[in-house]
Design an enzyme around this catalytic site. Sequence first.
Site: not given
Length: 433
Positions: A121-123
């Site tokens: 994931g990435k934010g």
Amino acid sequence: MRAIGRRIHTNRAVKEILLQSPVFQMAAKQFDEVADFLDLDDRLRERCKWPKRLITVTVPIRMDDGRTEIFFGHRVQHHLTRGAIKGGLRYHPSVDLGEITALALWMTWKCALLNLPFGGGKGGINCDPRTMSQGELERLTRRFTMEMIPFIGPEVDVMAPDMGTNEQTMAWMTDTYSTHSGHLVPSIVTGKPLNLQGSCGRTRATGHGVAFTASNSLHKRGYKVQGAKAIVQGFGNVGSHTAYTLDSYDALVIGVSDVGGAIWNDKGLPMDKLRKHVQKHGTILGFKESEPVDPQEILTRECDILAPCAIDRTITGENAPHLKCKVLAEGANGPTTPEADRIINERGDIFVIPDILCNAGGVTVSYFEWVQNLQHYSWTEREVLGKMEAMLQSAQARVTGFAKKNKLPQRSAAQAIAIETVAEAKSSRGLFP
Ligand code: GLU
């Protein structure tokens, strides 16, 4: 197939938002090509491509001048099939849902390639941290963490630093989550300061891995790293530690750049002095034992190792024909466009260490940090870096072996191993219900 087709159809708006993003287009193109090569069946293909959850929140905070400002924050949880979501959180003016989704796909592949028990994931928060005060950044981080509480947890989603964030950001996140839980939960993020159960070696891990894989690649091609000439684009956490580690291998770092410009020294920049200069002035510019040069132009100067360690899409169709390096060590995520990839593959004289391998030292040590936190035990820096090097070396051998066997470019080989790993896990788990 029809059911999946309908679901995707009803999600056309989300798909369109993603497909408008040039960075997502790049990741999607890479995925489609590899899925064709693997001959993934249609159902698995869709499941492996589209993210499980796209979370967008507004983050209102009080600015120092009394105004309330609303920032948009995203967390894209690409998949959870092989374990907790893992990936960084970035603060940058270019952040949007498409870019973060592309980065989430790359995290999935990176974790799978290294065989870490994680999804990907990435934010990101769309903001310019360089113009914000520490107080504003703290309020932004704490409020974003609060907004994320329903979606994160040590077994669910574990964030880490990325562009524009650092140990301090992770300390605030740990504190916010721990205050909410009523006790310290160090395993909620990685890349924490050592005094909050961060891991030895985490800060330098990404750059160390870039230098390590680059040096291995030179060695495999019959060259020595000692005396090899390196150019490093970007002098943030990744670029600076790439340069410092290359210097410790006795390579000559002849050119480096940062957001403000670039500097050059034919005999090799003295890294100890440059490190002190950057600590004092916050930039490489003005360093005495160097001459200022054009940051774009240094990418095409002759060298053994070119390490793009800044933002995505810096090696393009325009500069790719003019590169004069032996090894392209991708410290950044997505630094090479598909057009540049095509040119480099056609040229055949540059050995590419793809991002999901080259910069995977960071998430590998994040994994070690998480394991240490869960065990309430800590390892020495020597143990950490030794284990990281062993994992990178074995992943690198798998990638070069796969590329050779299947006559694929290094990037496609790395992505094929990763995507196949995820697809197999999805197949084994099946569909629920
Ligand atoms: N942001 C880093 C990356 O892109 C590290 C991610 C992590 O440690 O979870 O790989």
